[in-house]
Structures are given as structure tokens and as C-alpha cells.
Design a protein around this motif. Structure first.
Motif, PDB file in Angstrom:
ATOM      1  N   VAL A 538       0.835  -1.200   0.000  1.00 24.49           N
ATOM      2  CA  VAL A 538       0.000   0.000   0.000  1.00 24.49           C
ATOM      3  C   VAL A 538       0.875   1.257   0.000  1.00 24.49           C
ATOM      4  O   VAL A 538       0.663   2.184  -0.784  1.00 24.49           O
ATOM      5  CB  VAL A 538      -0.950  -0.002   1.230  1.00 24.49           C
ATOM      6  CG1 VAL A 538      -1.680   1.323   1.335  1.00 24.49           C
ATOM      7  CG2 VAL A 538      -1.928  -1.151   1.142  1.00 24.49           C
ATOM      8  N   ILE A 539       1.882   1.259   0.877  1.00 26.13           N
ATOM      9  CA  ILE A 539       2.709   2.458   0.999  1.00 26.13           C
ATOM     10  C   ILE A 539       3.525   2.688  -0.269  1.00 26.13           C
ATOM     11  O   ILE A 539       3.615   3.813  -0.769  1.00 26.13           O
ATOM     12  CB  ILE A 539       3.636   2.347   2.238  1.00 26.13           C
ATOM     13  CG1 ILE A 539       2.771   2.402   3.500  1.00 26.13           C
ATOM     14  CG2 ILE A 539       4.673   3.465   2.248  1.00 26.13           C
ATOM     15  CD1 ILE A 539       3.511   2.092   4.767  1.00 26.13           C
ATOM     16  N   VAL A 540       4.096   1.599  -0.819  1.00 25.02           N
ATOM     17  CA  VAL A 540       4.943   1.759  -2.006  1.00 25.02           C
ATOM     18  C   VAL A 540       4.118   2.233  -3.206  1.00 25.02           C
ATOM     19  O   VAL A 540       4.502   3.185  -3.901  1.00 25.02           O
ATOM     20  CB  VAL A 540       5.679   0.436  -2.336  1.00 25.02           C
ATOM     21  CG1 VAL A 540       6.335   0.518  -3.703  1.00 25.02           C
ATOM     22  CG2 VAL A 540       6.720   0.145  -1.269  1.00 25.02           C
ATOM     23  N   ILE A 541       2.953   1.607  -3.431  1.00 29.38           N
ATOM     24  CA  ILE A 541       2.116   2.034  -4.558  1.00 29.38           C
ATOM     25  C   ILE A 541       1.702   3.499  -4.372  1.00 29.38           C
ATOM     26  O   ILE A 541       1.777   4.321  -5.289  1.00 29.38           O
ATOM     27  CB  ILE A 541       0.843   1.162  -4.661  1.00 29.38           C
ATOM     28  CG1 ILE A 541       1.207  -0.292  -4.923  1.00 29.38           C
ATOM     29  CG2 ILE A 541      -0.095   1.693  -5.749  1.00 29.38           C
ATOM     30  CD1 ILE A 541       1.579  -0.630  -6.326  1.00 29.38           C
ATOM     31  N   GLY A 542       1.279   3.824  -3.143  1.00 31.33           N
ATOM     32  CA  GLY A 542       0.865   5.198  -2.857  1.00 31.33           C
ATOM     33  C   GLY A 542       2.002   6.179  -3.066  1.00 31.33           C
ATOM     34  O   GLY A 542       1.842   7.217  -3.712  1.00 31.33           O
ATOM     35  N   ALA A 543       3.172   5.829  -2.539  1.00 30.25           N
ATOM     36  CA  ALA A 543       4.309   6.744  -2.635  1.00 30.25           C
ATOM     37  C   ALA A 543       4.744   6.920  -4.084  1.00 30.25           C
ATOM     38  O   ALA A 543       4.985   8.035  -4.547  1.00 30.25           O
ATOM     39  CB  ALA A 543       5.468   6.217  -1.792  1.00 30.25           C
ATOM     40  N   LEU A 544       4.829   5.783  -4.830  1.00 31.31           N
ATOM     41  CA  LEU A 544       5.271   5.869  -6.226  1.00 31.31           C
ATOM     42  C   LEU A 544       4.310   6.717  -7.057  1.00 31.31           C
ATOM     43  O   LEU A 544       4.713   7.493  -7.922  1.00 31.31           O
ATOM     44  CB  LEU A 544       5.364   4.474  -6.842  1.00 31.31           C
ATOM     45  CG  LEU A 544       6.528   3.607  -6.387  1.00 31.31           C
ATOM     46  CD1 LEU A 544       6.414   2.219  -7.007  1.00 31.31           C
ATOM     47  CD2 LEU A 544       7.857   4.249  -6.748  1.00 31.31           C
ATOM     48  N   THR A 545       3.012   6.560  -6.795  1.00 38.83           N
ATOM     49  CA  THR A 545       2.037   7.239  -7.635  1.00 38.83           C
ATOM     50  C   THR A 545       1.916   8.718  -7.292  1.00 38.83           C
ATOM     51  O   THR A 545       1.764   9.554  -8.177  1.00 38.83           O
ATOM     52  CB  THR A 545       0.649   6.570  -7.467  1.00 38.83           C
ATOM     53  OG1 THR A 545       0.826   5.164  -7.468  1.00 38.83           O
ATOM     54  CG2 THR A 545      -0.282   6.968  -8.586  1.00 38.83           C
ATOM     55  N   PHE A 546       1.969   9.027  -5.997  1.00 36.73           N
ATOM     56  CA  PHE A 546       1.594  10.386  -5.601  1.00 36.73           C
ATOM     57  C   PHE A 546       2.745  11.244  -5.093  1.00 36.73           C
ATOM     58  O   PHE A 546       2.536  12.373  -4.677  1.00 36.73           O
ATOM     59  CB  PHE A 546       0.490  10.317  -4.545  1.00 36.73           C
ATOM     60  CG  PHE A 546      -0.737   9.611  -5.059  1.00 36.73           C
ATOM     61  CD1 PHE A 546      -1.444  10.140  -6.132  1.00 36.73           C
ATOM     62  CD2 PHE A 546      -1.156   8.412  -4.510  1.00 36.73           C
ATOM     63  CE1 PHE A 546      -2.555   9.493  -6.638  1.00 36.73           C
ATOM     64  CE2 PHE A 546      -2.271   7.753  -5.004  1.00 36.73           C
ATOM     65  CZ  PHE A 546      -2.966   8.298  -6.072  1.00 36.73           C
ATOM     66  N   PRO A 548       5.233  12.900  -6.574  1.00 37.60           N
ATOM     67  CA  PRO A 548       5.396  14.234  -7.186  1.00 37.60           C
ATOM     68  C   PRO A 548       4.274  15.197  -6.791  1.00 37.60           C
ATOM     69  O   PRO A 548       4.529  16.366  -6.495  1.00 37.60           O
ATOM     70  CB  PRO A 548       5.340  13.946  -8.695  1.00 37.60           C
ATOM     71  CG  PRO A 548       5.607  12.501  -8.831  1.00 37.60           C
ATOM     72  CD  PRO A 548       5.109  11.851  -7.586  1.00 37.60           C
ATOM     73  N   ALA A 549       3.047  14.684  -6.743  1.00 34.19           N
ATOM     74  CA  ALA A 549       1.911  15.561  -6.451  1.00 34.19           C
ATOM     75  C   ALA A 549       1.980  16.109  -5.032  1.00 34.19           C
ATOM     76  O   ALA A 549       1.814  17.315  -4.806  1.00 34.19           O
ATOM     77  CB  ALA A 549       0.599  14.808  -6.678  1.00 34.19           C
ATOM     78  N   VAL A 550       2.242  15.235  -4.051  1.00 29.30           N
ATOM     79  CA  VAL A 550       2.270  15.747  -2.677  1.00 29.30           C
ATOM     80  C   VAL A 550       3.501  16.600  -2.414  1.00 29.30           C
ATOM     81  O   VAL A 550       3.509  17.417  -1.506  1.00 29.30           O
ATOM     82  CB  VAL A 550       2.160  14.614  -1.617  1.00 29.30           C
ATOM     83  CG1 VAL A 550       0.846  13.892  -1.737  1.00 29.30           C
ATOM     84  CG2 VAL A 550       3.333  13.674  -1.678  1.00 29.30           C
ATOM     85  N   THR A 551       4.529  16.406  -3.232  1.00 32.81           N
ATOM     86  CA  THR A 551       5.719  17.233  -3.045  1.00 32.81           C
ATOM     87  C   THR A 551       5.429  18.689  -3.387  1.00 32.81           C
ATOM     88  O   THR A 551       5.834  19.597  -2.651  1.00 32.81           O
ATOM     89  CB  THR A 551       6.878  16.727  -3.936  1.00 32.81           C
ATOM     90  OG1 THR A 551       7.057  15.356  -3.666  1.00 32.81           O
ATOM     91  CG2 THR A 551       8.160  17.470  -3.641  1.00 32.81           C
ATOM     92  N   ILE A 552       4.723  18.914  -4.482  1.00 37.39           N
ATOM     93  CA  ILE A 552       4.445  20.319  -4.828  1.00 37.39           C
ATOM     94  C   ILE A 552       3.222  20.849  -4.086  1.00 37.39           C
ATOM     95  O   ILE A 552       2.929  22.026  -4.146  1.00 37.39           O
ATOM     96  CB  ILE A 552       4.279  20.541  -6.354  1.00 37.39           C
ATOM     97  CG1 ILE A 552       3.211  19.617  -6.916  1.00 37.39           C
ATOM     98  CG2 ILE A 552       5.586  20.365  -7.074  1.00 37.39           C
ATOM     99  CD1 ILE A 552       2.920  19.880  -8.377  1.00 37.39           C
ATOM    100  N   GLY A 553       2.537  20.001  -3.343  1.00 34.72           N
ATOM    101  CA  GLY A 553       1.423  20.456  -2.502  1.00 34.72           C
ATOM    102  C   GLY A 553       1.849  20.587  -1.046  1.00 34.72           C
ATOM    103  O   GLY A 553       2.607  21.483  -0.670  1.00 34.72           O
TER     104      GLY A 553
END
Lengths: 567, 193
Positions: A538-546, A548-553
Motif C-alpha cells: 500500500v505504501i509503495v504504490i501510494g508513494a510511487l504514484t503520488f 510528485p503531487a504531494v511534493t508540490i502540494g
């Protein structure tokens, strides 16, 4: 402050204790049994089957189950749409509220039918009592029941072998409403009224204040709807600010029990898995994986929110405590607990404004939602989502050791894998694509209440909430525009049906397979190793997918806040 | 075919009646019988007239009354909202500066570097009926001057009006602003008689 931590601990212990009997109860209900306590309801059940000529011993193949599920949902959208558009011609509209615009009505209809309960509107200024009751409250019940039914059908794929049949949709739906949701909702609604939640058909109350102004106080038949919105992972508020409104959540006690109501049925579902499959330890393994992810997120959110906001501290606010968007009667810690609970499950009701939380605490909420509402998740569908991750995890391990993956004595083949990948990837792609479109278009940026990284977070959160069928919001975003209403409608539809349809296809495929006996090469699904792998997936899929998005948010905003920069 | 398409509609209509009419009517009937005051909005009646709800904030601006929390809505209209400003919002910080200045201007005992958070930050609902005990104590001097009443008496009334954590551990200590102001009004009226 220590007391508030105690509040969280008491709540979790009570929930675990309650979820065990409830999980067993669910296993009874979906096996066609009736517990003596609920005998009085069974004439109603038989009456329904007779009325609609449902043969409750006749089961459905996955194709028929999906067909009936979809047609039922389409009718739900159609009826709810027309109730809203024509509410000015319908009864119980004491404030003479006008009919809704077509895009808002469509968005809201899809939102409530998909169990999202995203609200582009404010309840007390938009919806008549009739719409709230006969439209929205109804979908609070049946959308939750449909999700629970789908989960029961999905799990039958593991219980059975050499058959095409995965249960009867009408039976599962009826039983979810009559034996689970309705009794709980009645008891809880009465408790809420005792605390101060309103339940009346009278028009809004006009008073003269102490300083001599005239004040209009919105009331309505709220308790009946709030009760089921918490129990059924719905989350759509009667009033604009949802359960932050004193008439939805008047006391610390109501807040304590509403938080528990959000988590109760989602907590019971992994226990139900164990009972239903007669694999109790496996059920607990899934439960523990969910609990670990939940507590980790909660801890991170708490540590951020309790540190407060250094910019506020410099402006003269005592300790920089972030009370913006929070209510005094709850305080900071119970507000964060609710935030974690409502985003981990796909509930989406709020008792504090998520838009005003500190960035890392907002990040936790986004992560909980964006990974697909699998940390307990919505009633029924949360467990389905976690099973997709379990299938994916076992597939990855299968590749490493060169064996066909198995889950609960069923071999996982090509069809299961394709469906799983669709269910995990399609919502993620939809979320990222729609966010990208919205931030690139003036019509998307027009709705922002905040600028800088927080503005990006508002948009990302909105689409996450849509595809996750959560319904909470960074509510500063003005979403009642044709652009947002329509794109969010698409997000909600994909989020709901790209979970449930693949799940039922998998159920149909698994039900036909033989039980494969366990052997030395089978990964034990009741072991700590499995719990670890499931959490990691769960964590790896979530981290890989999101990432970039959470970094600029939120991540960027966190650093800017620490540096004292304003936007 | 007819059955496939229309049976779902009929089932939906049945559940609409059960959960959208029977259920809310049942709850309304029971609540109006068992808890009529709460079910109708916990309205406070004074001299036979409704003067507010104990759960809904009303605006207080006069010096003789305790002030509630800042709000993002006009509390006299039937609406509710938070500000939805994020933690790095320049608009929020400008508002906080104004509010801190206003609080210190009207309350001689306020420490400009240490204002209770709830008194300068907007509530979630816009209708929060409570303030923290600290936020009430900070306003005592102002009330004393405006009302010509003893400080000890005001503090006593505040203490009487503190609603403690429920069951000893739920939520936070708080004071209901409307009830507090009513209590002080009542004492002033008793004095004049």
C-alpha cells in the motif's frame, strides 16, 4: 491534552471490542441466517421479496449481479436528479428554496449514489427538507447497503468452488438495510437528538439577539440523516459545515460517538472476512495491517497539528495553536482523530475544516484517500480495496519465487490480475489526469481560495476525494461550477465502478475455481510477514504514484510554513 | 426485459418510502416526544420571546458583553462556514493581525504576544457558541469597566459557566458565550430592582 489521548485510546479499544461481535453478526446476515434479536424484522424482509417477486434462494452469476447492481444505481441517479431539479414544486420546502442547476443536481446525484457524498452545495441554503429526506437520506442507506452487498458477493468467490453463483443482489441489499443499517441508525439518531441535534419539520427559527439584531437559525430533520451518514461511510452533511455545525455535533460526547460510528462497520469488515471464510487469523491479519496504517497516519497528523503554526505564534497567538477551522468544544486532538478516521474510511464528514489543517496533517488525509480508501475504507468497499492490494502483493511475491500466487486457497490467474490492475491503476490515473487538467486551465484555477502550494492541494484533494468516494474537501475550493461539477462527477463514477465491477468479475472467476490445498510454497496469509508485505505494498504504490503531487502540494507548503513564507 | 429494468426502480421506491419517509418520521415523532427542546434547536426563551439557541453563536460587539470567536459568516443569516484559509495564507495572517490588535485595544489585560488562539482564529462552523475559559478571563477587565460590577463577581460567574470535559476526558473545557452574557444580564437586572 493527556485526556484527549486517553479519548483516542478508549475509542479504539471500544471499537475493537464492538467490531468482533459485529463482524460475526455480518457473517450470519450474509449467510442467510437471522439472529433472534432481529426476528421482528423478518416479516418486512419476506414482504419485500414477495412484493418484487424475488426468490431469495435463487442466486446470481457475476454478470447478473453486476447488471442488477448497475441498473439499481442508474435509477438512483435519475430519481435523485429529478427530485433536486424540481424541489421547488415538491412538498416540505418551508424556506422556498429553488430547484438546483442541472450540473449541481447531476454532481450531487452521482455523489450520493456512489457513496461519496461530495457536496458542491451548502445544505441549509440549497436543499429542501424533502430533498434531504426522500432523496439524500435514502441514498445514504442504499448506497452503503450496495457496497456491503458487493463485498459479501466478492468474498463468496473465496468461500465457494465449482459454481458460477455469487449470491443474490436483492437479498444482500435488503438484508444490509434491514438487519444492519436501519437498526443502528434508529438508535444512533435518538442519541444524537438527546445531545442537541435537531429533528423537526418546522421552518427556520427567527430570534432577536441580546444586542437586538434579528437572527435566523437553520433547523430541519437533521438527526435522521446524520446518524446514517456516519454509520454508512456516507458523510454528506445536513448543514454546510457538516459535523462541525453545533446542530450536527453539539457536544464532546456526540463527537466521541460519531467518530466511533464512522469507524464501526469498516472495523467489523475484516473480522467478517475471517468469520465468513472460516479463517479467523487471516481476518485479523488484514485487520492488523489496516490498523498499523491507520495509527501511523494518525500519529503523523497529530505530531504536525500539535506543533501548531509558527507563523501564528509570531503573530501573537498563544503557542501558535492552530484553532483556525476548529471548534472549541472538541479541541485540537479530537479534531485530528476525526480527520484521520473520516479519510481512512471513505466517510468524508468533517468536524473541523481540512483546508485549515497544518500541511502534514492535510497530507495524511490526502494519502489515506488517494491510495483508494483501503485503510478500513468505506463499508464493504474498503475491504474489497484492501483485497486488491493483497492480490497485487501476492502476485509480486509469486513472481519472485516463481509460483502461481494463491489467496485463501484460490489460485490467482490472468483474469484476477487484470481486474486488480484496473481497480488500482484506473482511479489513480483519473485523479492525476484531472488534477493536471484543472491546474492547467483558467476555469480550474478560478475556484481557488488559497494560492501557492495550498492552492494546488485544494485541487488535488478535490479529485482524490472524488475518485476515493470520500467526499470531504479542502472546502475553500469553489466547486459549484459546471467544470468542477462535471469533472468530479466523472471521478466519482470511475472511483466507484472501477472498484466494484472488477471485484464482482473476480468473484465470479474465483467461485468457479477449485479449492487448492495449502502446501509448503503457499505464503501463509495469517503471518506477520503477510501483514508487513500488505502494508508495504500500500505504501509503495501510494508513494510511487503520488510522490510528485504531494511534493508540490503539502510537503512544499510545510517547508514554506516553517520558513514563515506566506502566499 | 421489463422486469430486469423496472424491478430495480420499484425496489428503490420501496426503500425510499422506508428510509426516506417512515424512518425520518419515526425519528421525528420519537424525538419530539422524548427530547422536544433539543429537537427544535435548544432555543432559549426570555420573557416569553426566543432570544437565541444555546448551541448557535450570535454576534456580540458591545463592550458590556463577552465576545465570541471570529466567524467567516454573518451569524444572523441561516448559514455556516469556516474561512478555509490554509496555514500559509496571507489573507488569514492579515486578519489575525487585525484581530490581535483589536483584542489588545479593548482589553487592557491582554498580552499582545500571547492571545488565546480561539479568540483570534475563526471557528469551523462560523457558529461556535463557545470560547475557552482563558478567552473569557481575558475579557473580564472590559466587562468590569463597562458594567461597573466587581471583578470577583464576574470571575465567579465565569467559573460557574465553565463546561468541563464530558465524562472527565472528552473534548475541551469551554464557556458558552450566550449563557455567560445572559447570566451577567440577569445579575445586573436583579441589582436594579
Amino acid at each position: 491534552m493527556t485526556n484527549s489521548f486517553f479519548e483516542i485510546c478508549v475509542s479504539m479499544v471500544l471499537l475493537i471490542l464492538l467490531s468482533i461481535p459485529l463482524g460475526k453478526y455480518l457473517a450470519h446476515i450474509y449467510s442467510g441466517k437471522i439472529v433472534w434479536l432481529m426476528r421482528w424484522m423478518s416479516p418486512v424482509e419476506r414482504f419485500i421479496y414477495k412484493l418484487f417477486s424475488v426468490n431469495d434462494s435463487e442466486e446470481m452469476s457475476w454478470k447478473v449481479y453486476i447488471r442488477d447492481f448497475l441498473i439499481f444505481n442508474i435509477w438512483g441517479i435519475v430519481i435523485l436528479f429529478f427530485i433536486q431539479v424540481f424541489q421547488n414544486h415538491l412538498p416540505l420546502n418551508p424556506q422556498h428554496l429553488p430547484g438546483l442547476s442541472w450540473d449541481l443536481a447531476l454532481n450531487t446525484a452521482v455523489s450520493f449514489v456512489t457513496n461519496t457524498n461530495w457536496q458542491s452545495y451548502g445544505g441549509e441554503t440549497t436543499m429542501s427538507y424533502f430533498t434531504q429526506m426522500f432523496g439524500l437520506t435514502v441514498q445514504n442507506f442504499v448506497s452503503a447497503a450496495a457496497g456491503m452487498a458487493a463485498c459479501a458477493a466478492f468474498l463468496r468467490g473465496f468461500v465457494r468452488h465449482s459454481t458460477e453463483m455469487i449470491g443474490n443482489f436483492w437479498v444482500d441489499l435488503t438484508r444490509s438495510v434491514l438487519y444492519v443499517l436501519l437498526p443502528l441508525a434508529i438508535i444512533f439518531a435518538l442519541f444524537l437528538v438527546s445531545q442537541g441535534v435537531v429533528q423537526t419539520f418546522k421552518p427556520y427559527v427567527n430570534v432577536q439577539t441580546l444586542e437586538g439584531q434579528s437572527q435566523s437559525i437553520a433547523v430541519g430533520p437533521a438527526a435522521a440523516q446524520i446518524s446514517i451518514k456516519q454509520i454508512g461511510s456516507n458523510g454528506g452533511g445536513f448543514f454546510n459545515v457538516n459535523s462541525a455545525h453545533p446542530f450536527e455535533n453539539p457536544t464532546p460526547l456526540s463527537n466521541f460517538l460519531e467518530t466511533m460510528a464512522i469507524l464501526l462497520i469498516p472495523f467489523a469488515f475484516p473480522i467478517f472476512l475471517g468469520e465468513f471464510l472460516n479463517k479467523r487469523k487471516e481476518g485479523w491479519a488484514v485487520f492488523i495491517a489496516m490498523l498499523i496504517l491507520f495509527v501511523a497516519g494518525l500519529g503523523l497528523a497529530l505530531s504536525s497539528e500539535m506543533r501548531g503554526n509558527p507563523i501564528l505564534k509570531n503573530s501573537g497567538v498563544h503557542c501558535g495553536i492552530n484553532m483556525e477551522g476548529k471548534e472549541v468544544r472538541f479541541g485540537v486532538i479530537p479534531s485530528v482523530y476525526w480527520e484521520a478516521a473520516t479519510t481512512a474510511t471513505s466517510n468524508g464528514s468533517v468536524n473541523a475544516m481540512h483546508d485549515s489543517f497544518t500541511p502534514i496533517s492535510g497530507l495524511v488525509a490526502m494519502f489515506n484517500i488517494a491510495i483508494g480508501e483501503v485503510i478500513f475504507g468505506g463499508v464493504g468497499v474498503g475491504l474489497i480495496g484492501m483485497m486488491f492490494y493483497a492480490i497485487l502483493a501476492l502476485f509480486i511475491i509469486g513472481l519472485m519465487i516463481g509460483r502461481t500466487p494463491e489467496l485463501y486457497n484460490k489460485k490467482l490467474g490472468e483474469s484476477e490480475m487484470s481486474m486488480t490492475v484496473i481497480a488500482i491503476v484506473l482511479p489513480c490515473v483519473t485523479l492525476l489526469a484531472l488534477t493536471a487538467i484543472a491546474v492547467a486551465l483558467p476555469v480550474g484555477l478560478a475556484g481557488l481560495n488559497n494560492s501557492g502550494p495550498h492552492g494546488f492541494s485544494e485541487i488535488f484533494y478535490a479529485y482524490a476525494s472524488g475518485v476515493g468516494n470520500n467526499g470531504s474537501a479542502f472546502a475553500g475550493l469553489t466547486a459549484n461550477t459546471p467544470f468542477y461539477n462535471l469533472t468530479l462527477t466523472l471521478a466519482m463514477l470511475i472511483g466507484r465502478f472501477a472498484t466494484i465491477v472488477p471485484a464482482l468479475v473476480i468473484a465470479g472467476s474465483l467461485a468457479q475455481k477449485k479449492m487448492s490445498p495449502e502446501n509448503r510454497a503457499t505464503l501463509p496469509t495469517a503471518s506477520p510477514v503477510f501483514v508487513g508485505i500488505l502494508c508495504a505494498t500500500v505504501i509503495v504504490i501510494g508513494a510511487l504514484t503520488f510522490f510528485p503531487a504531494v511534493t508540490i502540494g503539502p510537503v512544499l507548503e510545510h517547508f514554506q510554513m516553517t520558513a514563515g513564507k506566506l502566499f | 426485459m421489463f422486469k430486469i429494468i423496472f424491478r430495480p426502480l420499484l425496489v428503490l421506491l420501496f426503500f425510499s418510502v422506508l428510509t426516506g419517509a417512515v424512518y425520518p418520521l419515526l425519528i421525528t415523532g420519537l424525538s419530539q416526544t422524548l427530547f422536544p427542546r433539543q429537537a427544535n434547536g435548544s432555543i432559549i426563551i426570555k420573557d416569553g420571546k426566543p432570544i437565541g439557541s444555546e448551541l448557535i453563536a450570535q454576534p456580540f460587539t458591545q463592550n458590556k458583553y463577552f465576545h465570541g470567536r471570529p466567524s467567516a459568516v454573518y451569524q444572523t443569516t441561516a448559514n455556516s462556514s469556516g474561512s478555509n484559509y490554509g496555514p500559509t495564507s496571507v489573507k488569514l495572517m492579515d486578519l489575525v493581525k487585525e484581530r490581535v490588535a483589536a483584542v489588545t485595544r479593548t482589553n487592557p489585560s491582554a498580552d499582545i504576544k500571547n492571545i488565546p488562539a480561539d479568540l483570534v482564529l475563526a471557528s469551523a462552523s462560523g457558529l461556535d457558541p463557545h470560547i475557552s475559559p482563558e478567552a473569557a478571563l481575558l475579557q473580564v477587565e472590559r466587562i468590569v469597566q463597562a458594567r461597573n460590577i466587581s471583578k470577583e463577581l464576574i470571575i465567579k460567574i465565569i467559573n460557574e459557566n465553565i463546561e468541563s470535559q464530558q465524562a472527565g476526558f472528552l473534548g475541551a473545557d469551554r464557556v458558552n458565550v450566550l449563557k455567560l452574557n445572559l447570566a451577567i444580564d440577569a445579575i445586573m437586572e436583579a441589582k436594579h430592582e
